[in-house]
Enzyme design. Structure first.
Site, mmCIF file in Angstrom:
data_model
loop_
_atom_site.group_PDB
_atom_site.id
_atom_site.type_symbol
_atom_site.label_atom_id
_atom_site.label_comp_id
_atom_site.label_asym_id
_atom_site.label_seq_id
_atom_site.Cartn_x
_atom_site.Cartn_y
_atom_site.Cartn_z
ATOM 1 N N ASP A 299 0.849 -1.205 0.000
ATOM 2 C CA ASP A 299 0.000 0.000 0.000
ATOM 3 C C ASP A 299 0.877 1.246 0.000
ATOM 4 O O ASP A 299 0.536 2.249 -0.635
ATOM 5 C CB ASP A 299 -0.896 0.027 1.244
ATOM 6 C CG ASP A 299 -1.724 -1.230 1.389
ATOM 7 O OD1 ASP A 299 -2.040 -1.848 0.353
ATOM 8 O OD2 ASP A 299 -2.046 -1.602 2.531
HETATM 9 C C1 26A Z 1 -11.728 -7.342 1.599
HETATM 10 N N1 26A Z 1 -10.484 -7.458 2.325
HETATM 11 C C2 26A Z 1 -10.056 -8.793 2.640
HETATM 12 C C3 26A Z 1 -9.740 -6.328 2.660
HETATM 13 C C4 26A Z 1 -8.517 -6.377 3.359
HETATM 14 C C5 26A Z 1 -7.827 -5.174 3.555
HETATM 15 N N2 26A Z 1 -8.278 -3.996 3.109
HETATM 16 C C6 26A Z 1 -9.454 -4.007 2.465
HETATM 17 N N3 26A Z 1 -10.183 -5.128 2.233
HETATM 18 N N4 26A Z 1 -7.798 -7.372 3.944
HETATM 19 C C7 26A Z 1 -6.693 -6.801 4.474
HETATM 20 N N5 26A Z 1 -6.726 -5.477 4.238
HETATM 21 C C8 26A Z 1 -5.747 -4.465 4.644
HETATM 22 O O1 26A Z 1 -4.574 -4.646 3.912
HETATM 23 C C9 26A Z 1 -3.600 -3.888 4.592
HETATM 24 C C10 26A Z 1 -2.223 -4.339 4.208
HETATM 25 O O2 26A Z 1 -2.029 -4.188 2.854
HETATM 26 C C11 26A Z 1 -5.352 -4.535 6.092
HETATM 27 O O3 26A Z 1 -6.228 -3.753 6.886
HETATM 28 C C12 26A Z 1 -3.914 -4.004 6.072
HETATM 29 O O4 26A Z 1 -3.807 -2.744 6.684
#
Ligand code: 26A
Length: 346
Positions: A299
């Site tokens: 990110d």
């Molecule tokens: C729909 N899902 C599974 C998710 C996520 C996500 N953000 C949005 N949708 N699953 C994990 N994360 C976020 O990814 C970040 C790391 O790249 C986590 O909250 C974490 O901060």
């Protein structure tokens, strides 16, 4: 008030702990992955909240990118859309966003909790298990509210977390159509292997709007497999994605694959000449002893890259800014950025 960059995603609070492999095995989790929590995973959240080293940090992949881009850009450059509940988790997100000056326009759910992500850190890997809760209830109608649509019209670029494909592909398409019509940059991230695997149709319906696609090597591999590509070669996969039909034919699609500590690959497709431009960029080296965790590294890369694009930097420099910001973020706990603020110097 116009924000140059508008982002859309799932706002989540990360509940971050260190775990051993046995803990991951107990819940049949991979060492490095991001998934939607199934009922069998739900006990994890209460369990890890009791761990001694538990940390609550702002997460949500696109929200991390929005915070990172605002970290780099001048004040009031970035606006983030998503859906949260009315609880202390949402308060924590607002506080973290404020710390970098990120503006949010949250859709607020009265009776549903803010989404949370168990960020299970094991060495340099991280396994993310998410209960979307309120984040799952975002609706395109929120974007269409006059005050929000004014922000969409005022923006120069859009960044969309692929994770949001599980929530509202319609909202993504709404922004994509606007971006294509107005010749604005539309940047998408595949976000996790399960997106091309299990949300293939939703993904395929949004890719035509994308000017830039960012993902890592395992997401690229998952894309190739789910789309029946007869190759595992990353350059070939990137070429395929770059050449897919594109709504805005005024600019080429550029596909960027990160590969952890290996070089980042960038492939653009020139439709007029039917030719590809393939480049590779070394990441910024960091001693492994300085890595706090890799939660949010991708990110942060997307954030630095997108901030560069918004500032009108070249592709090469924008990728370098992505590498720079990722290096800063992995030295922090969770998807965070260091204070006092650092500035990018080419
Ligand atoms: C729909 N899902 C599974 C998710 C996520 C996500 N953000 C949005 N949708 N699953 C994990 N994360 C976020 O990814 C970040 C790391 O790249 C986590 O909250 C974490 O901060």
């Amino acid at each position: 008030m116009a924000y140059d960059l508008v982002c859309l995603g799932n706002p989540l609070l990360d509940i971050q702990v260190d775990v051993q492999k046995e803990y991951l095995d107990k819940y049949e989790l991979k060492e490095n992955d991001a998934i939607l929590a199934e009922p069998k995973h739900m006990p994890i959240f209460d369990e890890i909240l009791k761990f001694d080293d538990v940390k609550l940090v702002a997460g949500g992949a696109a929200q991390n990118t929005a915070r990172g881009a605002q970290y780099v850009l001048p004040a009031e450059s970035v606006l983030y859309f998503g859906s949260v509940g009315k609880d202390i988790y949402a308060d924590k997100l607002i506080e973290a966003n404020k710390s970098v000056g990120l503006t949010t326009s949250y859709m607020v759910q009265d009776d549903i909790a803010t989404g949370k992500c168990g960020a299970l850190i094991n060495g340099v890997n991280r396994s993310l298990v998410t209960d979307l809760a309120a984040a799952n209830h975002f609706k395109p109608s929120h974007l269409e509210k006059p005050e929000n649509w004014a922000h969409v019209e005022g923006a120069k670029a859009f960044y969309i977390g692929g994770f949001h494909l599980t929530v509202s592909p319609e909202a993504i398409q709404l922004l994509g159509k606007h971006a294509a019509k107005e010749n604005k940059d539309f940047i998408m991230n595949f976000s996790a292997p399960f997106i091309p695997q299990f949300f293939k149709d939703a993904l395929d319906s949004c890719v035509p709007y994308a000017d830039y696609i960012i993902c890592n090597e395992s997401e690229a591999a998952a894309y190739a497999e789910s789309h029946g590509l007869d190759t595992k070669d990353l350059t070939e996969i990137a070429k395929y994605v770059a050449k897919l039909p594109k709504v805005n034919e005024n600019k080429p699609r550029i596909v960027i694959f990160t590969q952890g500590t290996d070089s980042t690959l960038a492939v653009s497709y020139n439709a007029k000449a039917d030719s590809f431009d393939v480049k590779s960029f070394a990441v910024h080296a960091l001693e492994s002893s300085k890595i706090a965790d890799t939660n949010g590294a991708g990110d942060a890369f997307a954030a630095g890259f997108t901030a560069g694009l918004v500032q009108g930097k070249t592709l090469d420099e924008s990728i370098d800014m992505g590498h720079w910001l990722a290096k800063l973020s992995i030295q922090e706990i969770g998807p965070s950025y260091p204070f006092p603020k650092q500035t990018y110097n080419a």
